[in-house]
Design a protein around this motif. Sequence first.
Motif, PDB file in Angstrom:
ATOM      1  N   THR A 198       0.864  -1.246   0.015  1.00  0.00           N
ATOM      2  CA  THR A 198      -0.026   0.105   0.141  1.00  0.00           C
ATOM      3  C   THR A 198       0.649   1.249   0.009  1.00  0.00           C
ATOM      4  N   MET A 199       2.188   1.263   0.897  1.00  0.00           N
ATOM      5  CA  MET A 199       2.760   2.491   0.792  1.00  0.00           C
ATOM      6  C   MET A 199       3.534   2.688  -0.356  1.00  0.00           C
ATOM      7  N   PHE A 200       3.916   1.256  -1.032  1.00  0.00           N
ATOM      8  CA  PHE A 200       4.666   1.795  -2.421  1.00  0.00           C
ATOM      9  C   PHE A 200       3.685   2.105  -3.336  1.00  0.00           C
ATOM     10  N   ALA A 201       2.409   1.672  -3.348  1.00  0.00           N
ATOM     11  CA  ALA A 201       1.283   2.251  -4.259  1.00  0.00           C
ATOM     12  C   ALA A 201       1.095   3.523  -4.159  1.00  0.00           C
ATOM     13  N   ILE A 202       1.218   4.098  -2.781  1.00  0.00           N
ATOM     14  CA  ILE A 202       0.761   5.468  -2.617  1.00  0.00           C
ATOM     15  C   ILE A 202       2.254   6.408  -3.172  1.00  0.00           C
ATOM     16  N   ARG A 203       3.379   5.918  -2.838  1.00  0.00           N
ATOM     17  CA  ARG A 203       4.717   6.520  -3.385  1.00  0.00           C
ATOM     18  C   ARG A 203       4.563   6.703  -4.840  1.00  0.00           C
ATOM     19  N   TYR A 204       4.407   5.629  -5.650  1.00  0.00           N
ATOM     20  CA  TYR A 204       4.386   5.519  -6.887  1.00  0.00           C
ATOM     21  C   TYR A 204       3.121   5.730  -7.792  1.00  0.00           C
ATOM     22  N   LYS A 205       2.053   6.141  -7.063  1.00  0.00           N
ATOM     23  CA  LYS A 205       0.727   6.350  -7.505  1.00  0.00           C
ATOM     24  C   LYS A 205       0.331   5.225  -8.458  1.00  0.00           C
ATOM     25  N   LYS A 206       0.248   4.043  -7.801  1.00  0.00           N
ATOM     26  CA  LYS A 206      -0.126   2.985  -8.892  1.00  0.00           C
ATOM     27  C   LYS A 206      -1.342   2.177  -8.142  1.00  0.00           C
ATOM     28  N   CYS A 207      -2.405   2.712  -8.428  1.00  0.00           N
ATOM     29  CA  CYS A 207      -3.689   2.321  -7.688  1.00  0.00           C
ATOM     30  C   CYS A 207      -3.586   1.787  -6.150  1.00  0.00           C
ATOM     31  N   PRO A 208      -3.174   2.936  -5.542  1.00  0.00           N
ATOM     32  CA  PRO A 208      -3.098   2.673  -3.739  1.00  0.00           C
ATOM     33  C   PRO A 208      -4.533   2.165  -3.306  1.00  0.00           C
ATOM     34  N   GLU A 209      -5.564   2.619  -3.967  1.00  0.00           N
ATOM     35  CA  GLU A 209      -6.793   2.255  -3.130  1.00  0.00           C
ATOM     36  C   GLU A 209      -7.124   0.679  -3.279  1.00  0.00           C
ATOM     37  N   MET A 210      -6.655   0.131  -4.722  1.00  0.00           N
ATOM     38  CA  MET A 210      -6.883  -1.381  -4.742  1.00  0.00           C
ATOM     39  C   MET A 210      -5.767  -1.978  -3.991  1.00  0.00           C
ATOM     40  N   ALA A 211      -4.458  -1.413  -3.432  1.00  0.00           N
ATOM     41  CA  ALA A 211      -3.598  -2.087  -2.917  1.00  0.00           C
ATOM     42  C   ALA A 211      -4.188  -1.885  -1.264  1.00  0.00           C
ATOM     43  N   ALA A 212      -4.796  -1.175  -1.022  1.00  0.00           N
ATOM     44  CA  ALA A 212      -5.278  -1.037   0.419  1.00  0.00           C
ATOM     45  C   ALA A 212      -6.495  -2.159   0.641  1.00  0.00           C
ATOM     46  N   VAL A 213      -7.237  -2.117  -0.435  1.00  0.00           N
ATOM     47  CA  VAL A 213      -8.400  -3.162  -0.450  1.00  0.00           C
ATOM     48  C   VAL A 213      -7.791  -4.656  -0.332  1.00  0.00           C
ATOM     49  N   ILE A 214      -6.886  -4.900  -1.214  1.00  0.00           N
ATOM     50  CA  ILE A 214      -6.227  -6.182  -1.262  1.00  0.00           C
ATOM     51  C   ILE A 214      -5.601  -6.669   0.215  1.00  0.00           C
ATOM     52  N   PHE A 215      -5.070  -5.637   0.773  1.00  0.00           N
ATOM     53  CA  PHE A 215      -4.460  -5.644   2.074  1.00  0.00           C
ATOM     54  C   PHE A 215      -5.386  -6.080   3.050  1.00  0.00           C
ATOM     55  N   ALA A 216      -6.603  -5.337   2.960  1.00  0.00           N
ATOM     56  CA  ALA A 216      -7.473  -5.598   4.260  1.00  0.00           C
ATOM     57  C   ALA A 216      -8.391  -6.991   3.641  1.00  0.00           C
ATOM     58  N   VAL A 217      -8.519  -7.324   2.344  1.00  0.00           N
ATOM     59  CA  VAL A 217      -9.167  -8.635   2.292  1.00  0.00           C
ATOM     60  C   VAL A 217      -8.480 -10.000   2.629  1.00  0.00           C
ATOM     61  N   THR A 218      -7.121  -9.575   2.317  1.00  0.00           N
ATOM     62  CA  THR A 218      -6.441 -10.810   2.702  1.00  0.00           C
ATOM     63  C   THR A 218      -6.057 -10.761   4.070  1.00  0.00           C
ATOM     64  N   THR A 219      -6.009  -9.814   4.726  1.00  0.00           N
ATOM     65  CA  THR A 219      -5.794  -9.855   6.374  1.00  0.00           C
ATOM     66  C   THR A 219      -7.166 -10.560   6.740  1.00  0.00           C
ATOM     67  N   LEU A 220      -8.241 -10.180   6.231  1.00  0.00           N
ATOM     68  CA  LEU A 220      -9.364 -10.929   6.994  1.00  0.00           C
ATOM     69  C   LEU A 220      -9.425 -12.507   6.781  1.00  0.00           C
ATOM     70  N   LEU A 221      -9.321 -12.785   5.231  1.00  0.00           N
ATOM     71  CA  LEU A 221      -9.057 -14.036   4.996  1.00  0.00           C
ATOM     72  C   LEU A 221      -8.170 -14.701   5.750  1.00  0.00           C
ATOM     73  N   SER A 222      -7.205 -14.540   5.985  1.00  0.00           N
ATOM     74  CA  SER A 222      -5.946 -15.362   6.721  1.00  0.00           C
ATOM     75  C   SER A 222      -6.300 -15.632   7.893  1.00  0.00           C
ATOM     76  N   ALA A 223      -7.423 -15.086   8.630  1.00  0.00           N
ATOM     77  CA  ALA A 223      -7.839 -15.756   9.931  1.00  0.00           C
ATOM     78  C   ALA A 223      -8.317 -17.122   9.663  1.00  0.00           C
ATOM     79  N   ALA A 224      -8.864 -17.609   8.568  1.00  0.00           N
ATOM     80  CA  ALA A 224      -8.847 -19.088   8.098  1.00  0.00           C
ATOM     81  C   ALA A 224      -8.134 -19.570   7.618  1.00  0.00           C
ATOM     82  N   THR A 225      -7.475 -18.968   6.585  1.00  0.00           N
ATOM     83  CA  THR A 225      -6.130 -19.902   5.820  1.00  0.00           C
ATOM     84  C   THR A 225      -4.957 -19.918   6.561  1.00  0.00           C
TER      85      THR A 225
END
Length: 317
Positions: A280-307
Amino acid sequence: MELSLICVKQIAVMFILVTLGFFCGKKKLINKETNSKLSSFVLEVVNPVLIFMSYQQEFNTQLLFGLGISVGFGFVSYVIMIFLVMILYRKNHTDEGRVEQFAAVYSNCAFMGIPLINGLFGAEGVFYLTGYVTVFNIMVWTHGVISFGGKEQKTSLKKVLTSPAIIATALGLVTFLIRPALSEIPFPAFVKETVGVVLSAADYVGSMNTPLAMLCAGVTISETVIGEHIRNVGVYRAAALRLIVCPVLFWLIFRWFPIPHTVFMVVMAAAGCPAAATGTMFAIRYKKCPEMAAVIFAVTTLLSAATLPMMVMLGSV
């Protein structure tokens, strides 16, 4: 059950910190420009200090052997995932594709991994984890920077290799290796006290890494129209690669190697952690879809409780 509780606790802590960042973003307490500077501070100052402090351990040859195995397996596993995503995304050169690839390759191995490994294997396991985390930092600050920065970064590889994180890794490893020799030198009391104060201050700086990284992610999510990304199949493609494909591949390839079980389990758990907040921080720095990076971070973190518990249990088979 204990493993599941450790995972859930860490995920809860992360989401509380992300929620705080979300609130600060919505209330305009932290704007987009401030968030960008804050993420740069984390990457250039806090993260390198944390890396250096991870090596402040008492020297032990057995630990060094396990650390070497962890480093070797870490490099091989990252190379395998990098080649895999290169094949899968060979026709996708969009900014979203870059974000997905980074999330698929790089895990949140430090914040999620340290408490998890500490709960399972204690201080010895945490030390082995620093080997994997070292590889993570080397790869992130070379391959990760180049993949996010694009062609212009390929001409500045020297700059990447002399980044604060890489320098901190080198210095940390050197201090660990020469610790026995330093212990034999009769330094004056004021020198020892000064070094102790400096290391104590550095420890405080390093401890800011997780809360500030989560805060940046939360602020980025506050600026995101989540509905536009939560339905994006790319989010779940990256999640599947990160949470399932990566650890399963590691298990299939390395389970036959005659290595200490603790080292194997440590790397297995690290490989199964959710997407790195660094993405997410790299995406912010290089302006490469930081919004999507943040969503992937949130979704994978939530799903990792099971996986994540399942991947760790798979490693013990």
